[in-house]
Write an enzyme that holds these catalytic residues in place. Structure first.
Site, PDB file in Angstrom:
ATOM      1  N   HIS A 190       0.532  -1.280  -0.263  1.00  0.00           N
ATOM      2  CA  HIS A 190      -0.033  -0.007   0.172  1.00  0.00           C
ATOM      3  C   HIS A 190       0.706   1.036  -0.445  1.00  0.00           C
ATOM      4  CE1 HIS A 190       1.751  -0.405   4.439  1.00  0.00           C
ATOM      5  NE2 HIS A 190       1.075   0.587   4.298  1.00  0.00           N
ATOM      6  N   ASP A 192       0.911   4.661   2.209  1.00  0.00           N
ATOM      7  CA  ASP A 192       0.553   5.679   3.195  1.00  0.00           C
ATOM      8  C   ASP A 192      -0.531   7.593   2.171  1.00  0.00           C
ATOM      9  OD1 ASP A 192       1.237   3.730   4.602  1.00  0.00           O
ATOM     10  OD2 ASP A 192       3.419   5.164   5.445  1.00  0.00           O
ATOM     11  N   HIS A 247       4.836   0.441  -0.155  1.00  0.00           N
ATOM     12  CA  HIS A 247       5.531  -0.890   0.208  1.00  0.00           C
ATOM     13  C   HIS A 247       4.771  -1.665   1.570  1.00  0.00           C
ATOM     14  CE1 HIS A 247       3.698   2.627   2.830  1.00  0.00           C
ATOM     15  NE2 HIS A 247       3.890   1.798   4.446  1.00  0.00           N
ATOM     16  N   ARG A 257       8.206  -9.250  15.198  1.00  0.00           N
ATOM     17  CA  ARG A 257       8.741  -7.643  14.511  1.00  0.00           C
ATOM     18  C   ARG A 257       7.574  -6.244  15.046  1.00  0.00           C
ATOM     19  NH1 ARG A 257      10.840  -4.235  10.257  1.00  0.00           N
ATOM     20  NH2 ARG A 257       9.062  -2.830   9.608  1.00  0.00           N
TER      21      ARG A 257
HETATM   22  C1  LIG Z   1      -7.275  -0.854   4.051  1.00  0.00           C
HETATM   23  C2  LIG Z   1      -7.732   0.234   5.013  1.00  0.00           C
HETATM   24  C3  LIG Z   1      -6.719   0.913   6.007  1.00  0.00           C
HETATM   25  C4  LIG Z   1      -6.436   1.516   6.177  1.00  0.00           C
HETATM   26  C5  LIG Z   1      -7.745   2.075   5.339  1.00  0.00           C
HETATM   27  C6  LIG Z   1      -8.165   1.766   4.357  1.00  0.00           C
HETATM   28  O1  LIG Z   1      -9.195   1.717   3.831  1.00  0.00           O
HETATM   29  C7  LIG Z   1      -7.325   2.300   3.133  1.00  0.00           C
HETATM   30  C8  LIG Z   1      -5.679   3.032   4.068  1.00  0.00           C
HETATM   31  C9  LIG Z   1      -4.801   2.148   4.867  1.00  0.00           C
HETATM   32  C10 LIG Z   1      -4.101   3.188   5.741  1.00  0.00           C
HETATM   33  C11 LIG Z   1      -2.204   2.677   5.379  1.00  0.00           C
HETATM   34  C12 LIG Z   1      -1.667   3.994   6.259  1.00  0.00           C
HETATM   35  C13 LIG Z   1      -1.755   3.499   8.043  1.00  0.00           C
HETATM   36  O2  LIG Z   1      -1.706   2.718   8.307  1.00  0.00           O
HETATM   37  C14 LIG Z   1      -3.538   3.574   8.361  1.00  0.00           C
HETATM   38  C15 LIG Z   1      -3.807   3.722   9.583  1.00  0.00           C
HETATM   39  C16 LIG Z   1      -3.763   5.159   7.112  1.00  0.00           C
HETATM   40  O3  LIG Z   1      -4.525   5.648   7.193  1.00  0.00           O
HETATM   41  O4  LIG Z   1      -4.269   4.712   5.731  1.00  0.00           O
HETATM   42  C17 LIG Z   1      -3.971   2.054   7.148  1.00  0.00           C
HETATM   43  C18 LIG Z   1      -5.738   2.364   7.001  1.00  0.00           C
HETATM   44  C19 LIG Z   1      -5.979   1.471   8.375  1.00  0.00           C
HETATM   45  O5  LIG Z   1      -5.529   0.452   8.889  1.00  0.00           O
HETATM   46  O6  LIG Z   1      -7.375   1.463   9.359  1.00  0.00           O
HETATM   47  O1  LIG Z   2       4.201  -1.847  11.071  1.00  0.00           O
HETATM   48  C1  LIG Z   2       5.562  -1.399   9.527  1.00  0.00           C
HETATM   49  O2  LIG Z   2       6.411  -1.893   9.449  1.00  0.00           O
HETATM   50  C2  LIG Z   2       4.885  -1.147   8.453  1.00  0.00           C
HETATM   51  C3  LIG Z   2       3.830  -1.549   8.779  1.00  0.00           C
HETATM   52  C4  LIG Z   2       2.614  -0.087   7.788  1.00  0.00           C
HETATM   53  O3  LIG Z   2       3.403   0.390   6.791  1.00  0.00           O
HETATM   54  C5  LIG Z   2       1.654   0.786   7.996  1.00  0.00           C
HETATM   55  O4  LIG Z   2       0.919   0.321   9.027  1.00  0.00           O
HETATM   56  O5  LIG Z   2       0.670   1.263   7.565  1.00  0.00           O
HETATM   57 FE   LIG Z   3       1.666   1.698   5.491  1.00  0.00          FE
END
Ligand SMILES: C=C1C[C@]23C[C@@]1(O)CC[C@H]2[C@@]12CC[C@H](O)[C@@](C)(C(=O)O1)[C@H]2[C@@H]3C(=O)O
Ligand SMILES: O=C(O)CCC(=O)C(=O)O
Ligand SMILES: [Fe+2]
Length: 317
Positions: A190, A192, A247, A257
């Protein structure tokens, strides 16, 4: 469950930025353009804050599942296990998600820990405050390196009281033997969504990033350094000059981890658009949107989706 293409063995060095060196602002810009990712040393975050939070996290994740689940369900903050987001993504991971702006999150933890919740809250607050300060510095160096003013053009979004930032603690337990031939995913690929993410992990490997050519490289862990990711919003603000890095995390066969990530986001009402000073006569590659609109759409997407595609003026192929 997703199968992984192996990470390449011949790979370029990930940029290493030494914050104490005078040339680091130029190198940071280069790293954000070429990788959307870099490793940071001499960062100034006190080791004591890192180790204190790490032991609090270990203590929490060592509790029986029934106890940890009392800090759930995700709404979207709290304790989560295997399910990532609300759109059927799963990973070999358990985690805590918190907002950095209000204390409401901690009520769930008080219910489990009683007075010990206060220790946890302090450990998170000390760590997040120090990491935020470092994130401001990086964003200001980026503005300097890009020769744009004011130098707080990015950092002010994270400093804003309304900044919509998130903090996450991820725990990837060792992947049991009967799962190993599946090449199990800890956290699927994904980008961020926010402006910048600051990641610190223990010394256990698993993090991989995707290069521009689509090849994946493994990032050797280093518990005394930080890893910085460019987020989608910074990609837009630089009109695509910086790329948000794809990543993922691969589960380890024998060791746990633990990672802690600060996701610096803007206020919900903020318009996310290319900075005029960076456009130099170019057209914006993106339609206009606020962080609220982007976030709403992001939370409807699957983890691996190209979330910016919907906001590009020329639709992504
Ligand atoms: C599948 C998902 C988890 C996420 C929200 C989403 O719908 C798409 C983006 C995902 C992500 C990736 C980065 C961060 O870990 C996170 C908190 C964010 O802001 O976007 C996660 C979201 C999540 O885990 O709720
Ligand atoms: O846990 C990690 O090292 C990366 C996780 C990550 O990419 C995320 O939480 O968005
Ligand atoms: Fe991430």
């Amino acid at each position: 469950m997703e199968h992984l293409c192996p990470a390449t063995t011949l790979f370029p060095e990930v940029p290493l930025i030494d914050l104490s060196k005078p040339d680091s602002k130029t190198l940071i810009v280069k790293a954000c353009e070429e990788f959307g990712f870099f490793k940071l040393i001499n960062h100034g975050v006190p080791t004591e804050f890192i180790t204190r939070l790490e032991s609090e996290a270990i203590e929490f994740f060592s509790l029986p599942l029934s106890e940890k689940e009392k800090a759930g369900p995700l709404d979207p903050f709290g304790y989560g296990n295997k399910k990532i987001g609300s759109n059927s993504d799963v990973g070999w991971v358990e985690y805590i998600l918190l907002t950095t702006s209000n204390e409401a999150n901690y009520q769930k933890f008080s219910a489990i820990f009683g007075e010990a919740a206060e220790k946890f809250r302090c450990a998170v607050n000390d760590y997040v405050s120090a990491v935020k300060k470092m994130a401001y510095e990086i964003l200001e160096m980026l503005a300097d390196g890009l020769k744009i003013q004011p130098r707080n053009v990015f950092s002010k979004l994270l400093m804003d009281e309304e900044s919509d930032s998130v903090f996450r603690l991820n725990h990837y337990p060792p992947c049991p033997e009967h799962h190993q031939e599946m090449n199990l995913i800890g956290f699927g690929e994904h980008t961020d969504p926010q402006i910048i993410s600051v990641l610190r992990s223990n010394n256990i490997s698993g993090l991989q990033i995707s290069l521009k050519d689509g090849n994946w490289i493994s990032i050797p862990p280093d518990q005394s350094s930080f890893f910085i990711n460019v987020g989608d919003s910074l990609q837009v603000m630089t009109n695509g000059r910086f790329k948000s890095v794809r990543h993922r995390v691969v589960a380890n066969s024998s060791k746990s981890r633990l990672s802690m990530i600060y996701f610096g986001g803007p206020p919900l009402s903020e318009k996310i658009a290319p900075l005029p000073s960076l456009m130099k006569g170019e057209d914006s590659l993106y339609k206009e949107f606020t962080w609220y609109e982007y976030k709403k759409s992001a939370y409807k997407s699957r983890l691996a989706d190209n979330r910016l595609g919907l906001f590009e003026k020329i639709a992504a192929s």
